[in-house]
Scaffold this motif. Structure first.
Motif, PDB file in Angstrom:
ATOM      1  N   THR A   1     -12.692   9.664  -5.562  1.00  0.00           N
ATOM      2  CA  THR A   1     -12.642   9.882  -6.717  1.00  0.00           C
ATOM      3  C   THR A   1     -12.527  11.245  -7.010  1.00  0.00           C
ATOM      4  O   THR A   1     -13.383  11.890  -6.806  1.00  0.00           O
ATOM      5  CB  THR A   1     -13.649   9.321  -7.728  1.00  0.00           C
ATOM      6  OG1 THR A   1     -13.716   7.937  -7.407  1.00  0.00           O
ATOM      7  CG2 THR A   1     -13.296   9.522  -9.206  1.00  0.00           C
ATOM      8  N   GLY A   2     -11.207  11.710  -7.879  1.00  0.00           N
ATOM      9  CA  GLY A   2     -11.396  13.146  -8.049  1.00  0.00           C
ATOM     10  C   GLY A   2     -10.699  14.045  -7.051  1.00  0.00           C
ATOM     11  O   GLY A   2     -10.498  15.183  -7.295  1.00  0.00           O
ATOM     12  N   SER A   3     -10.687  13.570  -5.720  1.00  0.00           N
ATOM     13  CA  SER A   3     -10.241  14.463  -4.552  1.00  0.00           C
ATOM     14  C   SER A   3      -8.867  14.621  -4.143  1.00  0.00           C
ATOM     15  O   SER A   3      -8.292  15.254  -3.243  1.00  0.00           O
ATOM     16  CB  SER A   3     -11.050  14.260  -3.416  1.00  0.00           C
ATOM     17  OG  SER A   3     -10.929  12.933  -2.912  1.00  0.00           O
ATOM     18  N   TYR A   4      -7.929  13.488  -5.013  1.00  0.00           N
ATOM     19  CA  TYR A   4      -6.557  13.596  -4.640  1.00  0.00           C
ATOM     20  C   TYR A   4      -5.996  15.111  -4.621  1.00  0.00           C
ATOM     21  O   TYR A   4      -5.860  15.760  -5.448  1.00  0.00           O
ATOM     22  CB  TYR A   4      -5.726  12.664  -5.635  1.00  0.00           C
ATOM     23  CG  TYR A   4      -4.413  12.407  -5.322  1.00  0.00           C
ATOM     24  CD1 TYR A   4      -3.623  11.804  -4.233  1.00  0.00           C
ATOM     25  CD2 TYR A   4      -3.507  13.091  -5.995  1.00  0.00           C
ATOM     26  CE1 TYR A   4      -2.448  11.636  -3.994  1.00  0.00           C
ATOM     27  CE2 TYR A   4      -1.866  13.108  -5.860  1.00  0.00           C
ATOM     28  CZ  TYR A   4      -1.574  12.393  -4.721  1.00  0.00           C
ATOM     29  OH  TYR A   4      -0.197  12.128  -4.504  1.00  0.00           O
ATOM     30  N   LYS A   5      -4.945  15.076  -3.399  1.00  0.00           N
ATOM     31  CA  LYS A   5      -4.713  16.749  -3.328  1.00  0.00           C
ATOM     32  C   LYS A   5      -3.036  16.316  -3.549  1.00  0.00           C
ATOM     33  O   LYS A   5      -2.521  15.885  -2.743  1.00  0.00           O
ATOM     34  CB  LYS A   5      -4.885  17.273  -2.110  1.00  0.00           C
ATOM     35  CG  LYS A   5      -6.329  17.426  -1.949  1.00  0.00           C
ATOM     36  CD  LYS A   5      -6.941  18.616  -2.675  1.00  0.00           C
ATOM     37  CE  LYS A   5      -8.413  18.769  -2.333  1.00  0.00           C
ATOM     38  NZ  LYS A   5      -9.092  19.608  -3.003  1.00  0.00           N
ATOM     39  N   ALA A   6      -2.340  16.721  -4.516  1.00  0.00           N
ATOM     40  CA  ALA A   6      -0.957  16.635  -4.726  1.00  0.00           C
ATOM     41  C   ALA A   6      -0.088  17.652  -3.974  1.00  0.00           C
ATOM     42  O   ALA A   6      -0.558  18.881  -4.085  1.00  0.00           O
ATOM     43  CB  ALA A   6      -0.512  16.802  -6.384  1.00  0.00           C
ATOM     44  N   PRO A   7       0.924  17.301  -3.385  1.00  0.00           N
ATOM     45  CA  PRO A   7       1.811  18.135  -2.438  1.00  0.00           C
ATOM     46  C   PRO A   7       2.339  19.061  -3.806  1.00  0.00           C
ATOM     47  O   PRO A   7       2.770  18.594  -4.824  1.00  0.00           O
ATOM     48  CB  PRO A   7       2.655  17.465  -1.862  1.00  0.00           C
ATOM     49  CG  PRO A   7       2.707  15.895  -2.691  1.00  0.00           C
ATOM     50  CD  PRO A   7       1.248  15.819  -3.291  1.00  0.00           C
ATOM     51  N   ALA A   8       2.805  20.130  -3.322  1.00  0.00           N
ATOM     52  CA  ALA A   8       3.888  21.105  -4.106  1.00  0.00           C
ATOM     53  C   ALA A   8       5.209  20.333  -4.367  1.00  0.00           C
ATOM     54  O   ALA A   8       5.633  19.685  -3.451  1.00  0.00           O
ATOM     55  CB  ALA A   8       4.123  22.350  -3.444  1.00  0.00           C
ATOM     56  N   ALA A   9       5.678  20.515  -5.265  1.00  0.00           N
ATOM     57  CA  ALA A   9       6.974  20.019  -5.816  1.00  0.00           C
ATOM     58  C   ALA A   9       8.237  20.545  -4.717  1.00  0.00           C
ATOM     59  O   ALA A   9       7.925  21.746  -4.608  1.00  0.00           O
ATOM     60  CB  ALA A   9       7.171  20.346  -7.101  1.00  0.00           C
ATOM     61  N   ASP A  10       8.723  19.484  -4.363  1.00  0.00           N
ATOM     62  CA  ASP A  10       9.911  19.857  -3.333  1.00  0.00           C
ATOM     63  C   ASP A  10      11.351  19.982  -4.061  1.00  0.00           C
ATOM     64  O   ASP A  10      11.779  18.812  -4.330  1.00  0.00           O
ATOM     65  CB  ASP A  10       9.922  19.170  -2.071  1.00  0.00           C
ATOM     66  CG  ASP A  10      10.951  19.406  -1.412  1.00  0.00           C
ATOM     67  OD1 ASP A  10      11.645  20.435  -1.305  1.00  0.00           O
ATOM     68  OD2 ASP A  10      11.002  18.662  -0.302  1.00  0.00           O
ATOM     69  N   PRO A  11      11.882  20.891  -4.467  1.00  0.00           N
ATOM     70  CA  PRO A  11      13.398  20.932  -5.378  1.00  0.00           C
ATOM     71  C   PRO A  11      14.347  20.626  -4.311  1.00  0.00           C
ATOM     72  O   PRO A  11      15.302  19.938  -5.119  1.00  0.00           O
ATOM     73  CB  PRO A  11      13.287  22.551  -5.646  1.00  0.00           C
ATOM     74  CG  PRO A  11      12.573  23.362  -4.518  1.00  0.00           C
ATOM     75  CD  PRO A  11      11.414  22.365  -4.245  1.00  0.00           C
TER      76      PRO A  11
ATOM     77  N   ALA B   1       0.338   8.994  -6.170  1.00  0.00           N
ATOM     78  CA  ALA B   1       1.661   9.376  -5.563  1.00  0.00           C
ATOM     79  C   ALA B   1       2.859   8.898  -6.175  1.00  0.00           C
ATOM     80  O   ALA B   1       3.796   9.540  -6.580  1.00  0.00           O
ATOM     81  CB  ALA B   1       1.821   9.152  -4.070  1.00  0.00           C
ATOM     82  N   ARG B   2       2.687   7.452  -6.546  1.00  0.00           N
ATOM     83  CA  ARG B   2       3.876   6.595  -7.262  1.00  0.00           C
ATOM     84  C   ARG B   2       4.064   7.381  -8.630  1.00  0.00           C
ATOM     85  O   ARG B   2       4.965   7.572  -8.995  1.00  0.00           O
ATOM     86  CB  ARG B   2       3.778   5.279  -7.664  1.00  0.00           C
ATOM     87  CG  ARG B   2       3.392   4.601  -5.989  1.00  0.00           C
ATOM     88  CD  ARG B   2       4.895   4.583  -5.383  1.00  0.00           C
ATOM     89  NE  ARG B   2       4.911   3.831  -4.072  1.00  0.00           N
ATOM     90  CZ  ARG B   2       4.810   4.519  -2.929  1.00  0.00           C
ATOM     91  NH1 ARG B   2       4.598   6.035  -3.047  1.00  0.00           N
ATOM     92  NH2 ARG B   2       4.639   4.140  -1.759  1.00  0.00           N
ATOM     93  N   GLU B   3       2.768   7.800  -9.208  1.00  0.00           N
ATOM     94  CA  GLU B   3       2.966   8.051 -10.643  1.00  0.00           C
ATOM     95  C   GLU B   3       3.486   9.543 -10.681  1.00  0.00           C
ATOM     96  O   GLU B   3       4.211   9.864 -11.706  1.00  0.00           O
ATOM     97  CB  GLU B   3       1.627   7.949 -11.468  1.00  0.00           C
ATOM     98  CG  GLU B   3       1.084   6.702 -11.451  1.00  0.00           C
ATOM     99  CD  GLU B   3       1.702   5.616 -12.529  1.00  0.00           C
ATOM    100  OE1 GLU B   3       3.127   5.790 -12.831  1.00  0.00           O
ATOM    101  OE2 GLU B   3       1.151   4.612 -13.042  1.00  0.00           O
ATOM    102  N   LEU B   4       2.846  10.121  -9.817  1.00  0.00           N
ATOM    103  CA  LEU B   4       3.402  11.541  -9.840  1.00  0.00           C
ATOM    104  C   LEU B   4       4.939  11.781  -9.443  1.00  0.00           C
ATOM    105  O   LEU B   4       5.558  12.754 -10.048  1.00  0.00           O
ATOM    106  CB  LEU B   4       2.549  12.363  -8.893  1.00  0.00           C
ATOM    107  CG  LEU B   4       2.701  13.871  -8.579  1.00  0.00           C
ATOM    108  CD1 LEU B   4       2.596  14.612 -10.066  1.00  0.00           C
ATOM    109  CD2 LEU B   4       1.746  14.583  -7.567  1.00  0.00           C
ATOM    110  N   PHE B   5       5.573  11.031  -8.471  1.00  0.00           N
ATOM    111  CA  PHE B   5       6.898  10.760  -8.214  1.00  0.00           C
ATOM    112  C   PHE B   5       7.611  10.541  -9.688  1.00  0.00           C
ATOM    113  O   PHE B   5       8.712  11.370  -9.809  1.00  0.00           O
ATOM    114  CB  PHE B   5       7.129   9.910  -7.294  1.00  0.00           C
ATOM    115  CG  PHE B   5       8.496   9.561  -7.076  1.00  0.00           C
ATOM    116  CD1 PHE B   5       9.093  10.423  -6.025  1.00  0.00           C
ATOM    117  CD2 PHE B   5       9.283   8.633  -7.723  1.00  0.00           C
ATOM    118  CE1 PHE B   5      10.709  10.235  -5.696  1.00  0.00           C
ATOM    119  CE2 PHE B   5      10.695   8.587  -7.440  1.00  0.00           C
ATOM    120  CZ  PHE B   5      11.300   9.364  -6.493  1.00  0.00           C
TER     121      PHE B   5
END
Length: 276
Positions: A56-66, A247-251
């Motif tokens: 919990t709380g440790s999710y690492k989001a990748p940088a946005a890829d244009p 990942a789905r929601e961030l997408f």
């Protein structure tokens, strides 16, 4: 609502491979490594379930890829159109489905004691507390006394994922309402007053917002919705624990646009038809 329980894993490092990022976790007890799926997902139909777990709380989001093979995020015109669509579509739903909702309320009261409507406290855009309306699908004391109906294993699953497979608290009428998604209809009132959008990340509890890890502020900058990319694709297979729900929601947050909204809209009706 109970706080989520931290599982006994620790985020160690991220390995960058092309455009994906695969986390590595180590079990504190036996020192074994397992991959954690935190990569930013392409808009595929049904990605494979993730392996491993994210604390919990440790999710690492990748940088946005244009250069990602996905729709570009819409601009001011898109958001103005989206709000207009929300108002017109929700008003139409409220008018057309008023009689079915009244019939559902009568069935709920006959099936089990308690009020047919209830409110859930959730976190809206910018971290604002909101209350969403739903038709009751569980016994009236389901949230106050879950231990009366659930096994220890089910209680542990509820604590982690905020949902339970084959939840014993769901009533007979409630199963039908969930199967047809009719229990969500009162949320169109929330859309009309501006707390929700028709399409967006699902509204979550305050505790659940920390599951987004370092992507928390980015996701909370988007208005939550009745349905969305996670809800319309592999909702039952993507969990907080695997990292795939984040990942789905961030997408969606990074690629919200007319094209992506249209795909979500179609997928939602397909999922409803299949009873998902």
């Amino acid at each position: 609502m109970e706080e989520n329980v931290l599982d006994k894993t620790e985020y160690i490092t991220d390995v960058h491979c092309g455009t994906s990022m695969i986390g590595q976790v180590i079990d504190r007890q036996n020192g074994s490594h397992a991959p954690v799926a935190t990569e930013f997902p392409p808009p595929v139909e049904n990605p494979a379930p993730a392996q491993g777990f994210v604390a919990t709380g440790s999710y690492k989001a990748p940088a946005a890829d244009p250069n990602a093979a996905a729709p570009k995020k819409g601009g001011p015109g898109y958001f103005a159109f989206k709000r207009a669509f929300d108002i017109v579509f929700s008003a139409g739903v409220c008018v057309v489905l008023a009689i079915p909702v009244v019939a559902a309320c009568i069935a709920i009261e006959i099936d089990s004691p308690g009020k047919p409507f209830f409110r859930q406290k959730r976190v809206g855009k910018g971290g604002k507390p909101i209350y969403i309306f739903k038709l009751r699908t569980m016994v009236s004391d389901a949230h106050e006394h879950p231990e009366k109906y659930m096994t220890p294993e089910q209680l542990a699953q509820r604590q982690r994922e905020q949902k339970v497979d084959d939840d014993p608290r769901i009533t007979r009428v409630g199963r039908f309402l969930r199967h047809t998604s009719l229990d969500e209809l009162p949320q169109f009132i929330n859309v009309l007053i501006g707390d929700l959008s028709v399409i967006g990340p699902r509204p979550v509890t305050l505790e659940e917002t920390y599951e987004y890890g370092d992507a928390r502020d980015e996701v909370l900058a988007c208005k939550p919705g009745i349905t969305g990319w996670w809800a319309a694709t592999d909702r039952n297979d993507s969990t907080w624990g695997s990292g795939q729900r984040q990942a789905r929601e961030l997408f969606y947050v990074r690629h919200q646009s007319l094209g992506l909204d249209a795909r979500v809209f179609v997928k939602t009706f397909k999922a409803m038809r299949m009873g998902k």
